[in-house]
Design an enzyme around this catalytic site. Structure first.
Site, PDB file in Angstrom:
ATOM      1  N   ASP A   1       0.849  -1.186   0.000  1.00 49.48           N
ATOM      2  CA  ASP A   1       0.000   0.000   0.000  1.00 49.48           C
ATOM      3  C   ASP A   1       0.888   1.241   0.000  1.00 49.48           C
ATOM      4  O   ASP A   1       2.040   1.200   0.436  1.00 49.48           O
ATOM      5  CB  ASP A   1      -0.965   0.001   1.201  1.00 49.48           C
ATOM      6  CG  ASP A   1      -0.270   0.010   2.554  1.00 49.48           C
ATOM      7  OD1 ASP A   1       0.761  -0.681   2.689  1.00 49.48           O
ATOM      8  OD2 ASP A   1      -0.737   0.706   3.474  1.00 49.48           O
TER       9      ASP A   1
ATOM     10  N   GLU B   1      -0.066  -0.730   5.866  1.00 50.82           N
ATOM     11  CA  GLU B   1       1.015  -0.197   6.684  1.00 50.82           C
ATOM     12  C   GLU B   1       0.878   1.304   6.814  1.00 50.82           C
ATOM     13  O   GLU B   1       1.104   1.875   7.866  1.00 50.82           O
ATOM     14  CB  GLU B   1       2.372  -0.552   6.068  1.00 50.82           C
ATOM     15  CG  GLU B   1       3.534  -0.480   7.063  1.00 50.82           C
ATOM     16  CD  GLU B   1       4.188   0.889   7.106  1.00 50.82           C
ATOM     17  OE1 GLU B   1       4.979   1.138   8.029  1.00 50.82           O
ATOM     18  OE2 GLU B   1       3.922   1.724   6.236  1.00 50.82           O
TER      19      GLU B   1
HETATM   20 ZN   LIG Z   1       6.936   2.129   4.114  1.00 54.68          ZN
END
Ligand SMILES: [Zn+2]
Length: 387
Positions: A74, A139
């Site tokens: 992501d 994340e």
């Molecule tokens: Zn990163």
């Protein structure tokens, strides 16, 4: 012919995987790894109040030792796409640099891990050991349906890792500058001082909370928390805001609030730090300041992977490929390494972080080749040492 890191990076950059969107990135990785003989899983995790997130876990081999590559596909949003020199999701190359959101943080790093692993397996398909990929799609966002749950899920299947490389962009200026062998912890606290509102001309009828807040904050900042340790800087407490919100100059306010954040080293746990904060505030308050302290829950503890043979493999590979002796550092913010380290030692090494999260995020194509070379040398040394 194994896919080049450039081809892999370009393909990943063309997937618009802004958290929590998968954007085709994990599907692409799944296809490439399956082709190379990996067993691939795509668990999706949910939590009320957060978007569902797709993740990927892949393993080649069933023997020990097990080396795990970890990362995230992501990316943060591109911002105003018209301000980019090249479309942020087109994977264009200009002047020897590959442009795109995620070029260094961290699709470029994932591409290099994949290219190195595929090349290694191609050269020795029956090697003794396992190579895995633990790739999350959560994340940069709330980080709830990502690495933590993926590790739990893997543990539930009986997976045990021996060592992990996390491919976050760790180099400040050039490839080979810095390995992260640990991270500081983070703890946030809030203080409320209660007074009594009144007219400034009649202070005996009021109780101003501001002098009390000043005493508490001075008490907090009076002495350093520590002086650092062998691998860590000194812990640091920053007061991040002090709020009274009083628009009137003739009113004594009722209440003052402050927030502070501590980045702490391996001398502390969140618990021991909270006790120290509590002690300092009580001492500063004496019998005169009425206050409340609340500490935010934290999962960001300090950790260290002590320099050992594994760290040595990575440092030696960097030296061989770039000529630099990397600094072993514990600086910077928190990362997913803090979750993985509960299961196995982690070192972090990836691309140069300068343009991460910026307009025109980009990576020199030459860096992709050299990082692939570094990971490839780590694989050689790691599995040679085990056999
Ligand atoms: Zn990163």
């Amino acid at each position: 012919m194994e896919p080049s890191p450039l081809f892999l990076a370009q393909s990943l950059l063309r997937c618009p995987s802004v958290t929590p969107e998968e954007g085709g990135a994990l599907a692409f990785i799944e296809g490439v790894l399956k082709e190379a003989g990996f067993e691939v899983h795509r668990p999706v995790f949910s939590e009320p109040g957060t978007p569902d997130v797709e993740n990927l876990y892949a393993r080649y081999g069933s023997d020990e030792p097990y080396l795990l590559f970890a990362g995230h596909t992501d990316v943060v949003p591109p911002g105003d796409a018209s301000r980019w020199s090249h479309d942020p999701f087109s994977g264009e190359i200009h002047g020897g640099e590959l442009y795109g959101r995620g070029a260094v943080d961290m699709k470029g790093g994932i591409a290099c891990m994949m290219a190195a692993a595929l090349d290694f397996i191609h050269g020795d398909p029956g090697f003794k050991g396992s190579i895995g990929f633990l790739i999350t799609g959560d994340e940069e966002g709330p980080a709830i349906n990502g690495t933590v749950k993926l590790l739990e899920w893997a543990k539930g299947r009986g997976e045990r890792f021996d060592h992990c490389i996390l491919g976050e962009p760790t180099n400040p200026n050039q490839l080979g500058d810095m390995i992260k062998i640990g991270r500081r912890g983070s703890l946030t606290g809030r203080i409320v001082v209660e007074g009594c509102q009144g007219h400034v001309a009649y202070p005996h009828l009021a109780d101003n909370p501001i002098p009390g807040m000043m005493r508490l904050l001075s008490g907090l900042l009076s002495e350093p928390l520590d002086h650092g340790t062998e691998h860590f800087d000194a812990s640091n407490l920053e007061v991040t805001t002090v709020d009274v919100g009083n628009p009137a100059s003739n009113v004594i306010p009722a209440e003052a609030r402050a927030t502070f954040n501590i980045r702490f080293n391996d001398l502390w746990t969140p618990q021991s730090l909270e006790e120290e904060i509590d002690r300092r505030l009580r001492e500063a308050a004496g019998n005169t300041v009425r206050y409340r302290l609340t500490m935010n829950p934290t999962n960001a503890v300090a950790f260290l992977t002590p320099p050992n043979a594994f760290v040595g493999f990575v440092a030696d590979a960097i030296k061989a490929e770039t000529g630099f002796q990397p600094k072993l550092s514990t600086t910077g913010g928190t990362s997913d390494a803090r979750f993985i380290v509960k299961d196995c030692p982690v070192v972090e090494f990836g691309l140069v972080g300068q343009t991460m999260h910026q307009i025109d995020e980009r990576v020199p194509v030459a860096d992709l080749d050299r990082l692939t070379g570094i990971y490839r040398k780590v694989l050689d040394a790691y599995f040679a040492a085990a056999s």
